[in-house]
Design an enzyme around this catalytic site. Structure first.
Site, mmCIF file in Angstrom:
data_model
loop_
_atom_site.group_PDB
_atom_site.id
_atom_site.type_symbol
_atom_site.label_atom_id
_atom_site.label_comp_id
_atom_site.label_asym_id
_atom_site.label_seq_id
_atom_site.Cartn_x
_atom_site.Cartn_y
_atom_site.Cartn_z
ATOM 1 N N ARG A 12 0.868 -1.177 0.000
ATOM 2 C CA ARG A 12 0.000 0.000 0.000
ATOM 3 C C ARG A 12 0.906 1.228 0.000
ATOM 4 O O ARG A 12 1.961 1.239 0.654
ATOM 5 C CB ARG A 12 -0.889 0.016 1.240
ATOM 6 C CG ARG A 12 -1.832 1.215 1.264
ATOM 7 C CD ARG A 12 -2.668 1.241 2.517
ATOM 8 N NE ARG A 12 -3.486 2.465 2.543
ATOM 9 C CZ ARG A 12 -4.121 2.896 3.620
ATOM 10 N NH1 ARG A 12 -4.061 2.232 4.754
ATOM 11 N NH2 ARG A 12 -4.827 4.010 3.561
ATOM 12 N N HIS A 13 0.509 2.260 -0.728
ATOM 13 C CA HIS A 13 1.304 3.494 -0.748
ATOM 14 C C HIS A 13 1.557 3.984 0.670
ATOM 15 O O HIS A 13 0.788 3.721 1.601
ATOM 16 C CB HIS A 13 0.588 4.580 -1.554
ATOM 17 C CG HIS A 13 -0.710 5.010 -0.942
ATOM 18 N ND1 HIS A 13 -0.782 5.901 0.118
ATOM 19 C CD2 HIS A 13 -1.976 4.654 -1.221
ATOM 20 C CE1 HIS A 13 -2.037 6.084 0.445
ATOM 21 N NE2 HIS A 13 -2.797 5.332 -0.342
ATOM 22 N N ARG A 66 0.740 9.003 -5.390
ATOM 23 C CA ARG A 66 1.233 8.451 -4.130
ATOM 24 C C ARG A 66 1.695 7.001 -4.292
ATOM 25 O O ARG A 66 2.653 6.575 -3.643
ATOM 26 C CB ARG A 66 0.187 8.586 -3.029
ATOM 27 C CG ARG A 66 -1.146 7.913 -3.280
ATOM 28 C CD ARG A 66 -2.173 8.374 -2.244
ATOM 29 N NE ARG A 66 -3.466 7.737 -2.357
ATOM 30 C CZ ARG A 66 -4.479 8.181 -3.096
ATOM 31 N NH1 ARG A 66 -4.323 9.287 -3.834
ATOM 32 N NH2 ARG A 66 -5.634 7.550 -3.117
ATOM 33 N N GLU A 93 -7.201 3.324 -6.671
ATOM 34 C CA GLU A 93 -8.065 3.212 -5.497
ATOM 35 C C GLU A 93 -9.545 3.269 -5.862
ATOM 36 O O GLU A 93 -9.917 3.803 -6.915
ATOM 37 C CB GLU A 93 -7.725 4.336 -4.492
ATOM 38 C CG GLU A 93 -8.520 4.314 -3.193
ATOM 39 C CD GLU A 93 -8.348 3.056 -2.352
ATOM 40 O OE1 GLU A 93 -8.716 1.957 -2.825
ATOM 41 O OE2 GLU A 93 -7.870 3.177 -1.213
ATOM 42 N N HIS A 156 -3.321 0.647 -3.270
ATOM 43 C CA HIS A 156 -4.100 1.373 -2.269
ATOM 44 C C HIS A 156 -4.812 0.434 -1.300
ATOM 45 O O HIS A 156 -4.960 -0.757 -1.571
ATOM 46 C CB HIS A 156 -5.123 2.259 -2.981
ATOM 47 C CG HIS A 156 -4.497 3.131 -4.015
ATOM 48 N ND1 HIS A 156 -4.002 4.381 -3.724
ATOM 49 C CD2 HIS A 156 -4.246 2.924 -5.331
ATOM 50 C CE1 HIS A 156 -3.481 4.910 -4.817
ATOM 51 N NE2 HIS A 156 -3.621 4.048 -5.805
#
Length: 196
Positions: A12-13, A66, A93, A156
């Protein structure tokens, strides 16, 4: 599902200021903060320990900034060319529609009707102009099934929960309760989820 001969390393970022504020990001492009960059470096350092086998994996990122910055930091920490990855629109996302940009604490006053509808069926509820978790699942399931080799993914929280749910065959209720840490790597294999 996921092929038996494929492992997915899902990252995940890293944290953004909107994460820290508990503000709905969805598909808005929000940059990492310093903590998020440190989380990405940590994840890259962990993956570097799996070298050389991990270096031949496919590297794929969501198109959102991101996630791309996270992937570039991860690859640099692995002593790889930061730009040596591809972008997949399908793993961006979940779209929070009219909730994007709103603080979670403001939603009860800003959209009490939407919040009430979401509580009735959170997996299928769709914000105005956005997606439901059912929509997100339909979007990412074929992508996951189509992977043909080990893959490192920067994406995400919603995507990570959904992929876990697919791999473990979880109920809708279980998927929505899953954690989505930014400082750990989720390892997905057929019927199994582990963490690094």
């Amino acid at each position: 599902m996921i092929r038996a001969d494929v492992t997915v390393y899902f990252i995940r970022h890293g944290q953004t200021d909107w994460n820290a504020d508990r503000r709905y990001q969805g598909q808005r492009d929000v940059a990492l903060n310093d903590k998020g960059r440190a989380q990405a470096r940590r994840n890259g350092e962990i993956l570097a320990r799996l070298a050389p086998s991990i270096q031949t994996a496919d590297f794929v990122s969501s198109p959102l900034g991101r996630a791309r910055e996270t992937m570039e930091i991860v690859r640099a920490a692995m002593s790889l060319d930061p730009s040596g990855y591809r972008v997949e629109d399908v793993i961006k996302e979940i779209h929070y529609g009219h909730w994007e940009g709103q603080l979670a604490s403001d939603i009860p006053n800003q959209d009490p009707d939407g919040l009430a509808e979401r509580r009735l069926d959170p997996f299928h509820w769709r914000p105005r102009g956005g997606e439901s978790y059912a929509d997100l699942t339909a979007r990412v399931r074929p992508w996951l099934a189509g992977l043909h080799r080990d893959t490192v993914v920067a994406s995400h929280g919603g995507v990570g929960r959904t992929l876990q749910g697919i791999v473990l065959n979880l109920s809708h209720e279980e998927i929505l309760k899953l954690e989505a840490p930014q400082d750990r790597i989720m390892v997905l294999r057929s019927g199994h989820v582990g963490w690094l």
